[in-house]
Design an enzyme around this catalytic site. Sequence first.
Site, PDB file in Angstrom:
ATOM      1  N   ARG A   1     -25.882  24.322 -12.451  1.00 35.47           N
ATOM      2  CA  ARG A   1     -24.945  23.211 -12.300  1.00 35.47           C
ATOM      3  C   ARG A   1     -24.189  23.260 -10.976  1.00 35.47           C
ATOM      4  NH1 ARG A   1     -23.985  21.394 -17.908  1.00 35.47           N
ATOM      5  NH2 ARG A   1     -22.111  20.304 -17.265  1.00 35.47           N
TER       6      ARG A   1
ATOM      7  N   TYR B   1     -23.431  20.220  -8.531  1.00 32.28           N
ATOM      8  CA  TYR B   1     -22.378  19.305  -8.964  1.00 32.28           C
ATOM      9  C   TYR B   1     -21.002  19.962  -8.827  1.00 32.28           C
ATOM     10  CZ  TYR B   1     -19.942  15.899 -11.920  1.00 32.28           C
ATOM     11  OH  TYR B   1     -19.077  14.939 -12.404  1.00 32.28           O
TER      12      TYR B   1
ATOM     13  N   GLU C   1     -19.964  22.623  -7.063  1.00 28.35           N
ATOM     14  CA  GLU C   1     -19.576  22.916  -5.689  1.00 28.35           C
ATOM     15  C   GLU C   1     -19.400  21.634  -4.886  1.00 28.35           C
ATOM     16  OE1 GLU C   1     -18.745  26.123  -4.466  1.00 28.35           O
ATOM     17  OE2 GLU C   1     -18.762  26.311  -6.649  1.00 28.35           O
ATOM     18  N   GLY C   2     -20.207  20.625  -5.185  1.00 21.57           N
ATOM     19  CA  GLY C   2     -20.026  19.340  -4.514  1.00 21.57           C
ATOM     20  C   GLY C   2     -18.655  18.756  -4.784  1.00 21.57           C
TER      21      GLY C   2
ATOM     22  N   ASN D   1     -15.114  14.742 -19.596  1.00 18.93           N
ATOM     23  CA  ASN D   1     -15.928  14.116 -20.650  1.00 18.93           C
ATOM     24  C   ASN D   1     -15.728  12.608 -20.756  1.00 18.93           C
ATOM     25  OD1 ASN D   1     -17.078  16.622 -21.460  1.00 18.93           O
ATOM     26  ND2 ASN D   1     -15.160  17.104 -22.480  1.00 18.93           N
TER      27      ASN D   1
ATOM     28  N   VAL E   1     -21.539  15.536 -23.007  1.00 17.87           N
ATOM     29  CA  VAL E   1     -21.125  15.879 -24.369  1.00 17.87           C
ATOM     30  C   VAL E   1     -21.059  14.673 -25.305  1.00 17.87           C
ATOM     31  CG1 VAL E   1     -18.621  15.841 -23.934  1.00 17.87           C
ATOM     32  CG2 VAL E   1     -19.535  17.309 -25.732  1.00 17.87           C
TER      33      VAL E   1
ATOM     34  N   SER F   1     -22.528  11.614 -25.175  1.00 16.47           N
ATOM     35  CA  SER F   1     -23.850  11.054 -25.489  1.00 16.47           C
ATOM     36  C   SER F   1     -24.680  12.033 -26.315  1.00 16.47           C
ATOM     37  CB  SER F   1     -24.589  10.645 -24.207  1.00 16.47           C
ATOM     38  OG  SER F   1     -24.806  11.754 -23.382  1.00 16.47           O
TER      39      SER F   1
END
Length: 175
Positions: A126, A129, A131-132, A158, A171, A173
Amino acid sequence: LIAKLIDNNKIIGIDNFISSNEGKLKDFISHENFKFMQSDIIDVLSIEEEIDIIYNLACPASPPRYQNMPIFTLKTNFIGTLNLLELAREKSSIFIQASTSEIYGDPEMHPQNESYRGNVNTIGIRSCYNEGKRVAETLCNEYRKIYNVQTRIIRIFNTYGPYMDPDDGRVISNF
């Protein structure tokens, strides 16, 4: 967000449709207060209109999507956020960055407060995402300190709503 703002504000929407589709704009596309640009924030944007507030909501948030496009996810968060911050600087706009609970990584405390720095794996599945979003927050902070851009960071946890893909992989969905 568009539905809440459109009646009293002029909105310029920008989307590349990497993680969405044109159908989600059907309720807004013909509204007199809505202008749409199919573009990518990774590319430098030229906008002539005055801009009061920039909401940066761009980035695949679905784990299957961002894990399949890790470099694109990182570019959206770094280069895209940088481009929008430059636009905010040029237009003297307030800049609102949508961040995430993922910046905490796998937290060792619950709930996390704003002074908690996290437990981050910089090379995990992950990490593109996480770190971005972390670098996007850092860019906001530096633009506020150096250029006095009025930045705000919202760490959304969420999120869900009527336009959410049922196979999103987050989470709500999944439930």
